[in-house]
Scaffold this active site. Sequence first.
Site, PDB file in Angstrom:
ATOM      1  N   GLU A 117      48.912  26.022  45.071  1.00  0.00           N
ATOM      2  CA  GLU A 117      48.362  25.376  44.192  1.00  0.00           C
ATOM      3  C   GLU A 117      47.231  25.142  43.179  1.00  0.00           C
ATOM      4  O   GLU A 117      46.906  25.479  42.098  1.00  0.00           O
ATOM      5  CB  GLU A 117      48.277  23.161  44.711  1.00  0.00           C
ATOM      6  CG  GLU A 117      47.887  22.952  42.523  1.00  0.00           C
ATOM      7  CD  GLU A 117      47.422  21.088  43.677  1.00  0.00           C
ATOM      8  OE1 GLU A 117      47.297  21.003  45.151  1.00  0.00           O
ATOM      9  OE2 GLU A 117      47.533  20.395  43.040  1.00  0.00           O
ATOM     10  N   HIS A 128      49.685   8.749  51.865  1.00  0.00           N
ATOM     11  CA  HIS A 128      48.788   7.345  51.485  1.00  0.00           C
ATOM     12  C   HIS A 128      48.873   6.233  52.273  1.00  0.00           C
ATOM     13  O   HIS A 128      49.351   4.915  51.811  1.00  0.00           O
ATOM     14  CB  HIS A 128      49.101   7.215  50.011  1.00  0.00           C
ATOM     15  CG  HIS A 128      48.147   8.336  49.132  1.00  0.00           C
ATOM     16  ND1 HIS A 128      47.160   8.610  48.721  1.00  0.00           N
ATOM     17  CD2 HIS A 128      49.222   9.235  48.500  1.00  0.00           C
ATOM     18  CE1 HIS A 128      47.324  10.228  48.228  1.00  0.00           C
ATOM     19  NE2 HIS A 128      48.938  10.484  48.170  1.00  0.00           N
ATOM     20  N   CYS A 155      46.951  13.164  52.262  1.00  0.00           N
ATOM     21  CA  CYS A 155      47.365  14.523  51.073  1.00  0.00           C
ATOM     22  C   CYS A 155      46.658  15.314  50.921  1.00  0.00           C
ATOM     23  O   CYS A 155      46.831  16.887  51.396  1.00  0.00           O
ATOM     24  CB  CYS A 155      47.472  13.258  49.925  1.00  0.00           C
ATOM     25  SG  CYS A 155      49.011  13.382  49.028  1.00  0.00           S
ATOM     26  N   GLU A 162      46.482   4.303  52.782  1.00  0.00           N
ATOM     27  CA  GLU A 162      45.423   3.725  52.564  1.00  0.00           C
ATOM     28  C   GLU A 162      46.034   2.143  51.013  1.00  0.00           C
ATOM     29  O   GLU A 162      45.652   1.449  50.647  1.00  0.00           O
ATOM     30  CB  GLU A 162      44.330   4.471  51.163  1.00  0.00           C
ATOM     31  CG  GLU A 162      44.578   4.895  49.972  1.00  0.00           C
ATOM     32  CD  GLU A 162      45.211   6.374  50.239  1.00  0.00           C
ATOM     33  OE1 GLU A 162      45.999   6.672  51.280  1.00  0.00           O
ATOM     34  OE2 GLU A 162      45.335   6.634  49.238  1.00  0.00           O
TER      35      GLU A 162
HETATM   36  N1  GLN Z   1      47.489  18.366  44.402  1.00  0.00           N
HETATM   37  C1  GLN Z   1      48.467  17.992  46.203  1.00  0.00           C
HETATM   38  C2  GLN Z   1      50.124  18.427  45.594  1.00  0.00           C
HETATM   39  O1  GLN Z   1      50.451  17.536  44.404  1.00  0.00           O
HETATM   40  C3  GLN Z   1      48.552  16.770  46.609  1.00  0.00           C
HETATM   41  C4  GLN Z   1      48.249  15.525  45.833  1.00  0.00           C
HETATM   42  C5  GLN Z   1      47.711  14.367  46.698  1.00  0.00           C
HETATM   43  O2  GLN Z   1      46.876  14.183  47.209  1.00  0.00           O
HETATM   44  N2  GLN Z   1      47.834  13.006  46.371  1.00  0.00           N
HETATM   45  O3  GLN Z   1      51.017  18.250  46.338  1.00  0.00           O
END
Ligand code: GLN
Length: 542
Positions: free
Chosen positions: A405, A507, A381, A509
């Site tokens: 971001e 994710h 992510c 995991e």
């Molecule tokens: N902050 C990033 C986003 O919103 C990654 C989010 C995350 O790693 N769960 O896209």
Amino acid sequence: MTKHIFVTGGVVSSLGKGLTSASIGMLLEQRGLRVKMQKLDPYINVDPGTMSPYQHGEVYVLDDGSETDLDLGHYERFTHSPLTRDSNYTTGQIYLSVINKERRGEFLGKTVQVIPHITNEIKSCIHKLADDDTDVVITEIGGTVGDIESQPFLEAIRQFSLDVGKRNCLYIHLTLVPYLKAAGELKTKPTQHSVGQLRQIGIQPDILICRTERSMSREDREKIALFCNVASEAVIEEKDKDFSIYEVPMSLVNNRLDELIVDALALPADTLRLEKWRDLLHNLRNPEHEIAIAVVGKYAEHRDAYKSIYEAIDHAGIANRAQIRIQRIQSEAIEQEGVERLLTGYDGLLVPGGFGERGIEGKVEAIRFAREREIPFLGICLGMQCAAVEFARNVIGLAGAHSTEFNKDTPHPVICLLDEQKSITDKGGTMRLGAQTAHLTEGSRAAAGYGRQLISERHRHRYEFNNLYRQQFAANGLVVSGSSPDGSLVEIIELEDHPWFVAVQFHPEFKSKPTAAHPLFAGFVAAAVERHQARGSATQRV
Ligand code: GLN
């Protein structure tokens, strides 16, 4: 008819109620029963999605996109219980629902009260899980008996046995039996008080599970039984496990917990089958390799912040017969102390997901180190987004490349906001969430790992890879090996010219199990083992 087990906790928090509930679920499943699991959390947040990892640890995401308590991760790792939005309720959700009903006039002019309206709402959330395909519903009540917030939940589960019949409900209370060094003995008084509080509410626990550092004697057990009004064989010891959490079910079996439950609820159970679990523990206890993996995240001191990641690494260790030392490294420390000093000597490097700018440059540095030194790397992510930023800056030469971001005015926004996210202002439950299908490129490392071309993985993000840069990345050797089925969203990137460098927008995991390691984690750890061995033989040759 579905039977119900309620798990409460007393004396202190962090007793491992989630783990114990998951272990109970696993044991009942291994006796051929169909189990569903649920957690009721007394806090007022509607879900943990808006809570800091400092407060609440990781947010565990389900297929249906609900953002839930991390205990649900234990449920999924230990059992096959299908988890959905109905598997985790908070006080916030309960009140929200009751208040919305009140606004719609559903209470027909009555005064809306904790009893019966809130307690009815709680009971209906428990009833939702009972159906013809379920033998047992296990409901864990978050918090500790005696907390003001827990009261309506305890009252609701007390009433529950009146509604479905006493023989169809079982109350299990988890408590602490501390060892007092000065006295040289285990102390049962906190347990007596905690059970006393439960009995005041009208709940007589059927089984007590006692967390303890030291083995309890028969006298300890009998004393607890007498004072707490519980049969002495129903006082179960759960001693601390230094080695692995996957030992917990075994110690419960040794104390015949599964038999007690099956008998008390007259469940149609088979004999217990634990071969798979025993194999798992055998592999865990007899590793053939020893490696070290660094997890470079925003939080290093806080074990629960990346809970499922650490678990998934362990699962991959089991699958590869490798004992893995996981070193948690704070990315901010890399910015201060230097990457060379903090990251030299590891066999693999993982950068997990996250939010917020703190420590981002440290993550980018760590990824550069993994790429240049050919250390196996898995980015998850935000870890993938940082990998894209690193590659853009240091390989393609796009100075100042960033994610919007963290820098809205970057000249090269290689990571930017998803279109559907641009107009959203509410924070809770508004990200791209839950299971999404991805298509993998034939011949890629990702496709080889999964052994198929269509996958489904869970997401939780607002930002994504900017397609305007795809060509430039590919031309420089970083390929997109997984994308949304229409090709519009980048899901996986990997480096062509590197032993193992894979980064994913989702994710993985959340879908790894101790008995079935996730293919990406398994591949990552296999590459780390390979590197470790190659380095070993290189030193031997010198
Ligand atoms: N902050 C990033 C986003 O919103 C990654 C989010 C995350 O790693 N769960 O896209």
